[in-house]
Design a protein around this motif. Sequence first.
Motif, PDB file in Angstrom:
ATOM      1  N   CYS A  42       0.862  -1.173   0.000  1.00 13.96           N
ATOM      2  CA  CYS A  42       0.000   0.000   0.000  1.00 13.96           C
ATOM      3  C   CYS A  42       0.900   1.226   0.000  1.00 13.96           C
ATOM      4  O   CYS A  42       1.812   1.335   0.826  1.00 13.96           O
ATOM      5  CB  CYS A  42      -0.886  -0.011   1.236  1.00 13.96           C
ATOM      6  SG  CYS A  42      -1.641   1.576   1.559  1.00 13.96           S
ATOM      7  N   GLY A  43       0.660   2.105  -0.960  1.00 18.73           N
ATOM      8  CA  GLY A  43       1.486   3.311  -1.073  1.00 18.73           C
ATOM      9  C   GLY A  43       1.452   4.155   0.190  1.00 18.73           C
ATOM     10  O   GLY A  43       2.460   4.754   0.574  1.00 18.73           O
ATOM     11  N   SER A  44       0.298   4.212   0.846  1.00 17.12           N
ATOM     12  CA  SER A  44       0.205   5.040   2.053  1.00 17.12           C
ATOM     13  C   SER A  44       1.023   4.444   3.183  1.00 17.12           C
ATOM     14  O   SER A  44       1.582   5.170   4.013  1.00 17.12           O
ATOM     15  CB  SER A  44      -1.249   5.181   2.510  1.00 17.12           C
ATOM     16  OG  SER A  44      -1.920   5.986   1.597  1.00 17.12           O
ATOM     17  N   GLY A  69       2.249  -1.235  -4.455  1.00 22.02           N
ATOM     18  CA  GLY A  69       1.001  -0.814  -3.821  1.00 22.02           C
ATOM     19  C   GLY A  69       0.513   0.561  -4.206  1.00 22.02           C
ATOM     20  O   GLY A  69      -0.533   0.990  -3.750  1.00 22.02           O
ATOM     21  N   PRO A  71      -0.925   2.911  -7.064  1.00 18.09           N
ATOM     22  CA  PRO A  71      -1.497   2.787  -8.418  1.00 18.09           C
ATOM     23  C   PRO A  71      -0.754   3.614  -9.458  1.00 18.09           C
ATOM     24  O   PRO A  71      -0.689   3.230 -10.629  1.00 18.09           O
ATOM     25  CB  PRO A  71      -2.936   3.279  -8.259  1.00 18.09           C
ATOM     26  CG  PRO A  71      -3.073   3.830  -6.892  1.00 18.09           C
ATOM     27  CD  PRO A  71      -1.891   3.408  -6.073  1.00 18.09           C
ATOM     28  N   THR A 150      -9.795  -0.158  -3.983  1.00 19.32           N
ATOM     29  CA  THR A 150     -10.348   0.985  -3.261  1.00 19.32           C
ATOM     30  C   THR A 150     -11.018   1.954  -4.219  1.00 19.32           C
ATOM     31  O   THR A 150     -12.054   2.551  -3.908  1.00 19.32           O
ATOM     32  CB  THR A 150      -9.208   1.778  -2.560  1.00 19.32           C
ATOM     33  OG1 THR A 150      -8.164   0.895  -2.245  1.00 19.32           O
ATOM     34  CG2 THR A 150      -9.718   2.512  -1.373  1.00 19.32           C
ATOM     35  N   PRO A 200      -2.938  -3.829   2.912  1.00 20.21           N
ATOM     36  CA  PRO A 200      -3.471  -2.457   2.833  1.00 20.21           C
ATOM     37  C   PRO A 200      -4.815  -2.293   3.551  1.00 20.21           C
ATOM     38  O   PRO A 200      -5.724  -3.113   3.397  1.00 20.21           O
ATOM     39  CB  PRO A 200      -3.639  -2.236   1.330  1.00 20.21           C
ATOM     40  CG  PRO A 200      -3.712  -3.586   0.734  1.00 20.21           C
ATOM     41  CD  PRO A 200      -2.939  -4.513   1.629  1.00 20.21           C
ATOM     42  N   HIS A 202      -7.135   0.213   3.157  1.00 21.73           N
ATOM     43  CA  HIS A 202      -8.289   0.636   2.352  1.00 21.73           C
ATOM     44  C   HIS A 202      -8.766  -0.464   1.411  1.00 21.73           C
ATOM     45  O   HIS A 202      -9.966  -0.673   1.243  1.00 21.73           O
ATOM     46  CB  HIS A 202      -7.946   1.895   1.547  1.00 21.73           C
ATOM     47  CG  HIS A 202      -7.585   3.053   2.426  1.00 21.73           C
ATOM     48  ND1 HIS A 202      -6.542   3.892   2.179  1.00 21.73           N
ATOM     49  CD2 HIS A 202      -8.121   3.460   3.591  1.00 21.73           C
ATOM     50  CE1 HIS A 202      -6.458   4.787   3.146  1.00 21.73           C
ATOM     51  NE2 HIS A 202      -7.395   4.544   4.006  1.00 21.73           N
ATOM     52  N   VAL A 203      -7.837  -1.138   0.760  1.00 18.30           N
ATOM     53  CA  VAL A 203      -8.244  -2.236  -0.137  1.00 18.30           C
ATOM     54  C   VAL A 203      -8.992  -3.295   0.679  1.00 18.30           C
ATOM     55  O   VAL A 203     -10.027  -3.820   0.248  1.00 18.30           O
ATOM     56  CB  VAL A 203      -7.012  -2.854  -0.852  1.00 18.30           C
ATOM     57  CG1 VAL A 203      -7.378  -4.176  -1.521  1.00 18.30           C
ATOM     58  CG2 VAL A 203      -6.446  -1.901  -1.888  1.00 18.30           C
ATOM     59  N   GLU A 356       3.007   8.716  -3.025  1.00 17.16           N
ATOM     60  CA  GLU A 356       3.063   7.468  -2.250  1.00 17.16           C
ATOM     61  C   GLU A 356       4.139   6.524  -2.778  1.00 17.16           C
ATOM     62  O   GLU A 356       4.200   5.361  -2.391  1.00 17.16           O
ATOM     63  CB  GLU A 356       1.712   6.753  -2.304  1.00 17.16           C
ATOM     64  CG  GLU A 356       0.590   7.567  -1.689  1.00 17.16           C
ATOM     65  CD  GLU A 356      -0.685   6.775  -1.550  1.00 17.16           C
ATOM     66  OE1 GLU A 356      -0.864   5.797  -2.284  1.00 17.16           O
ATOM     67  OE2 GLU A 356      -1.499   7.155  -0.704  1.00 17.16           O
TER      68      GLU A 356
END
Length: 369
Positions: A42-44, A69, A71, A150, A200, A202-203, A356
């Motif tokens: 996840c980028g975050s 992670g 997008p 997400t 992740p 959110h996903v 991210e």
Amino acid sequence: MLDVMDSPTHSALSRTLLQEVRMLASQFQQTFGRVPSFMEVCGSHTMALARTGIKKALEGYVRLISGPGCPVCVTDQVTIDAMISLTNGSDRIICTFGDMMRVPGSYGTLMQAKTEGKDVRVVYSPVDAVRIAEQHPHQEVIFLGIGFETTIPILAAAVKEAEEKQIHNFSMWMSTKLVEPILRRLLHDGEVLLDGFLLPGHVSMVMGREHFEFLATEYGLPAVISGFEALHMLSAIRHLLMSALKQRAIVLNDYKSVVAEQGNKQAKYWMNHYFTLCDEAWRGIGVISQSGMDFKKEYDRFNAKIKFSVSTSEPRRTKCRCGEVIRGLIDPPQCALFGKACTPINPIGPCMVSSEGSCAAYYQYMREE
Ligand code: SF4
Ligand code: SF4
């Protein structure tokens, strides 16, 4: 320095957790003779682990690998090339998320197309692009739809609005990605040794904890769904270490306030209503079968790939090593361009463009001066 350590509310708890994580990591090293490696997808998480100093504080104890992670980072050059080619019609408005403006295609960016006079607009939501189409009925509005599970329901909501309002000049170029196929691909290729995943938040909110059970049942790996605060992430890493030490494969939901066992049924319903599985090209990795979603046949009228004819060629090869970064094969500083030719002001690859992206996170928070 860890901002988590400095926070008056969390410092004591964070210090304790960090010590525990280091202790467990040392036990792992004594038992298995190597540093444990976990991948965040996840980028975050990538950004938060760097920003809070956790990644640096765990150097030598735990290897935290930034996986595919973000997008923006995984959008391939051909997609950008196609969008730039689409700007060539005089009656067209191209809409996209802000980060996509600076992602390099083979021969330029959407930002460059805009400075050359093409109508390329940044929107905050795909629904904004539908509104633009409503306001400009004599122009074609094309939205570049990127994102993981997400974002796909949000793309579906925009198509629903266009359908209900009978807007015929709105379409979407889908370049979405799914987390499960890329995890399977990474594990199948086995290029990097992994002891577990930080999943992740959110996903997982959309897909649910059960969606990731395959990691434990088929690959024998632990995984933890985590939130984005320092305490969440430290707690998740501690869980991963405990599971890895005991060789216990379990998929744990450590973010129960947000993630349900089966996810968000309504979001899943709408993404499957308009879209179906398709093969997708991932930057630096190649095409992965059934790893994205595109329009179902009955919604071809919203599908920019069907509505417009665009010819693209093989992507141009560059010295950017984003593909290796997102597969966990190298850390950003191992790319010769890192911090020299490639910086956030002048990014050569998407991992430096995205807020991210791994390279941007490294540059901002972990670079040796
Ligand atoms: S959309 Fe959410 S879960 Fe997906 S990469 Fe971004 S922050 Fe992570
Ligand atoms: S530092 Fe720049 S060129 Fe190198 S891998 Fe990262 S984004 Fe690509």
